[in-house]
Design a protein around this motif. Sequence first.
Motif, PDB file in Angstrom:
ATOM      1  N   GLY A  52      -9.638   2.625  12.670  1.00 42.83           N
ATOM      2  CA  GLY A  52      -9.208   2.584  10.834  1.00 42.83           C
ATOM      3  C   GLY A  52      -8.415   1.195  10.596  1.00 42.83           C
ATOM      4  N   LYS A  53      -8.953  -0.175  11.126  1.00 41.42           N
ATOM      5  CA  LYS A  53      -7.748  -1.211  10.609  1.00 41.42           C
ATOM      6  C   LYS A  53      -9.270  -2.399  10.005  1.00 41.42           C
ATOM      7  N   THR A  54     -10.274  -2.510  10.413  1.00 45.93           N
ATOM      8  CA  THR A  54     -11.212  -2.464   9.004  1.00 45.93           C
ATOM      9  C   THR A  54     -11.385  -2.231   7.692  1.00 45.93           C
ATOM     10  N   THR A  55     -10.856  -0.905   7.930  1.00 52.22           N
ATOM     11  CA  THR A  55     -11.323  -0.219   6.444  1.00 52.22           C
ATOM     12  C   THR A  55     -10.000  -0.892   5.744  1.00 52.22           C
ATOM     13  N   LEU A  56      -8.413  -0.448   5.920  1.00 53.38           N
ATOM     14  CA  LEU A  56      -7.440  -0.886   6.117  1.00 53.38           C
ATOM     15  C   LEU A  56      -7.304  -2.185   5.023  1.00 53.38           C
TER      16      LEU A  56
ATOM     17  N   HIS B 212     -12.094  10.752   8.013  1.00 46.86           N
ATOM     18  CA  HIS B 212     -10.926  10.215   7.238  1.00 46.86           C
ATOM     19  C   HIS B 212     -10.495   9.017   7.774  1.00 46.86           C
ATOM     20  N   ALA B 213     -10.906   7.814   7.367  1.00 44.88           N
ATOM     21  CA  ALA B 213     -10.536   6.825   7.815  1.00 44.88           C
ATOM     22  C   ALA B 213      -9.493   5.856   7.865  1.00 44.88           C
ATOM     23  N   LEU B 214      -8.824   6.749   6.766  1.00 40.41           N
ATOM     24  CA  LEU B 214      -6.826   6.191   6.859  1.00 40.41           C
ATOM     25  C   LEU B 214      -6.355   7.336   6.414  1.00 40.41           C
ATOM     26  N   ARG B 215      -5.309   7.339   6.661  1.00 41.89           N
ATOM     27  CA  ARG B 215      -4.562   8.540   6.364  1.00 41.89           C
ATOM     28  C   ARG B 215      -3.242   9.017   5.520  1.00 41.89           C
ATOM     29  N   ALA B 216      -2.791   8.595   4.652  1.00 44.87           N
ATOM     30  CA  ALA B 216      -1.999   7.513   4.029  1.00 44.87           C
ATOM     31  C   ALA B 216      -0.777   7.120   4.821  1.00 44.87           C
ATOM     32  N   VAL B 217      -1.617   6.333   4.821  1.00 42.84           N
ATOM     33  CA  VAL B 217      -0.811   4.509   5.251  1.00 42.84           C
ATOM     34  C   VAL B 217      -0.011   4.211   3.597  1.00 42.84           C
ATOM     35  N   SER B 218       1.694   3.564   4.417  1.00 43.80           N
ATOM     36  CA  SER B 218       2.227   2.604   3.434  1.00 43.80           C
ATOM     37  C   SER B 218       2.561   2.666   4.404  1.00 43.80           C
ATOM     38  N   LEU B 219       2.207   0.742   3.822  1.00 42.06           N
ATOM     39  CA  LEU B 219       3.134  -0.076   4.737  1.00 42.06           C
ATOM     40  C   LEU B 219       3.129  -2.040   3.118  1.00 42.06           C
ATOM     41  N   SER B 220       4.369  -2.861   3.514  1.00 39.28           N
ATOM     42  CA  SER B 220       4.549  -3.682   2.761  1.00 39.28           C
ATOM     43  C   SER B 220       4.436  -4.533   3.579  1.00 39.28           C
ATOM     44  N   VAL B 221       4.187  -5.769   2.686  1.00 40.06           N
ATOM     45  CA  VAL B 221       4.209  -7.624   3.524  1.00 40.06           C
ATOM     46  C   VAL B 221       4.419  -8.075   2.215  1.00 40.06           C
ATOM     47  N   GLU B 222       6.186  -9.049   2.713  1.00 39.38           N
ATOM     48  CA  GLU B 222       6.614  -9.963   1.736  1.00 39.38           C
ATOM     49  C   GLU B 222       5.801 -11.043   2.411  1.00 39.38           C
ATOM     50  N   ALA B 223       5.774 -12.307   1.309  1.00 40.05           N
ATOM     51  CA  ALA B 223       5.569 -13.146   1.411  1.00 40.05           C
ATOM     52  C   ALA B 223       6.214 -14.136   2.692  1.00 40.05           C
TER      53      ALA B 223
ATOM     54  N   ASP C 195       1.738  -0.338  14.266  1.00 45.86           N
ATOM     55  CA  ASP C 195      -0.050   0.264  15.061  1.00 45.86           C
ATOM     56  C   ASP C 195      -0.305   1.642  14.307  1.00 45.86           C
ATOM     57  N   LEU C 196      -1.931   1.820  14.285  1.00 49.39           N
ATOM     58  CA  LEU C 196      -2.593   2.058  13.688  1.00 49.39           C
ATOM     59  C   LEU C 196      -3.362   3.548  14.604  1.00 49.39           C
ATOM     60  N   HIS C 197      -3.446   4.304  14.761  1.00 44.62           N
ATOM     61  CA  HIS C 197      -4.142   5.048  15.643  1.00 44.62           C
ATOM     62  C   HIS C 197      -4.917   6.576  14.347  1.00 44.62           C
ATOM     63  N   ASP C 198      -5.888   6.615  14.600  1.00 42.86           N
ATOM     64  CA  ASP C 198      -6.527   8.253  14.345  1.00 42.86           C
ATOM     65  C   ASP C 198      -6.318   7.649  12.427  1.00 42.86           C
ATOM     66  N   GLY C 199      -6.771   6.036  11.729  1.00 43.21           N
ATOM     67  CA  GLY C 199      -5.967   5.900  10.629  1.00 43.21           C
ATOM     68  C   GLY C 199      -5.089   6.246  10.159  1.00 43.21           C
ATOM     69  N   ALA C 200      -3.804   6.432  10.513  1.00 41.40           N
ATOM     70  CA  ALA C 200      -2.000   6.589  10.283  1.00 41.40           C
ATOM     71  C   ALA C 200      -2.128   5.709  11.322  1.00 41.40           C
ATOM     72  N   LEU C 201      -0.203   5.443  10.554  1.00 33.91           N
ATOM     73  CA  LEU C 201       0.642   4.143  11.229  1.00 33.91           C
ATOM     74  C   LEU C 201       0.971   4.922  11.695  1.00 33.91           C
TER      75      LEU C 201
ATOM     76  N   ALA D 251       0.361  -1.256  -0.080  1.00 33.17           N
ATOM     77  CA  ALA D 251       0.252  -0.292   0.196  1.00 33.17           C
ATOM     78  C   ALA D 251       1.083   1.070   0.237  1.00 33.17           C
ATOM     79  N   GLN D 252       0.917   2.041  -0.645  1.00 33.91           N
ATOM     80  CA  GLN D 252       1.461   3.749  -1.456  1.00 33.91           C
ATOM     81  C   GLN D 252       0.406   4.656  -0.627  1.00 33.91           C
ATOM     82  N   ASP D 253       0.295   5.535   0.226  1.00 29.96           N
ATOM     83  CA  ASP D 253       0.158   6.140   0.551  1.00 29.96           C
ATOM     84  C   ASP D 253      -1.820   6.324   0.558  1.00 29.96           C
ATOM     85  N   VAL D 254      -2.787   5.356   1.128  1.00 28.95           N
ATOM     86  CA  VAL D 254      -3.336   5.251   0.837  1.00 28.95           C
ATOM     87  C   VAL D 254      -4.232   6.079   1.841  1.00 28.95           C
ATOM     88  N   SER D 255      -5.319   6.505   1.158  1.00 30.82           N
ATOM     89  CA  SER D 255      -6.143   7.129   2.031  1.00 30.82           C
ATOM     90  C   SER D 255      -7.763   7.050   2.185  1.00 30.82           C
TER      91      SER D 255
END
Length: 237
Positions: free
Chosen positions: A52-56, A28-39, A222-228, A13-17
């Motif tokens: 914002g966890k479920t929205t993410l 604002h459920a998500l605010r510019a969330v960026s993350l990656s998950v490896e196999a 950790d996600l708080h108020d839609g931001a990591l 995910a890159q800068d997902v809002s």
Amino acid sequence: MTAPGGTTTALTAQDVSRTFGTGAAKVHALRAVSLSVEAGELLVVRGPSGSGKTTLLNVLGGLDTPSSGRVWLGERELTAMRPDEVLAVRRDEIGYVFQAFGLLPVLSAAENVEVPLRLRRTPGPERARRVASALERVGLADHARQRPYELSGGQQQRVGIARALVAAPRVLLADEPTGQLDSATARRVMDLLREVVHTQGAAAVVTTHDPELVARADRVVDLHDGALASTAGARRS
């Protein structure tokens, strides 16, 4: 556009809002969330209710569209796909465990688990084998013919987990998967999730308040108020 990260990156995910409503009612459920998950990585997202966890998870899995930002599955941009392409990806490559179970009430436990395989047109004998194996793994082999209303909340959640795992998804998204389980069953499910991720090479994103599941994670955000807010935990083998 090529997805950020290395060749083993399964989900990005890159800068997902994500915003809901307009004007004074805008949330604002998500605010510019960026993350990656490896196999082969189990990533836990923790945070208070309403963070914002479920929205993410919905955005990462193609169940919802971000207001801005991009999501990749491997090197394919999920947010650039047509609706029918997203549907095919969700059917073939992503497993979901919903907080509210999401079981079909008219179907038995086995029939609920079988749904993803029917959508993939898996042959009948192979469907039967996989369903039996999935129910056995979550400790419900003796409840295959029962319908959801005949099962406890914890049993229904385990049916949901079996359904998510039955087709060996590339990405597993789980929303509070142990929230309805007693402590002994929760530990069994947590060990199962970790085993699936590490032995099958799936990438898992799990939201939870359960400290035992957090302890089994390869990485925690950790996600708080839609931001990591922070990232913790080294990758463990």
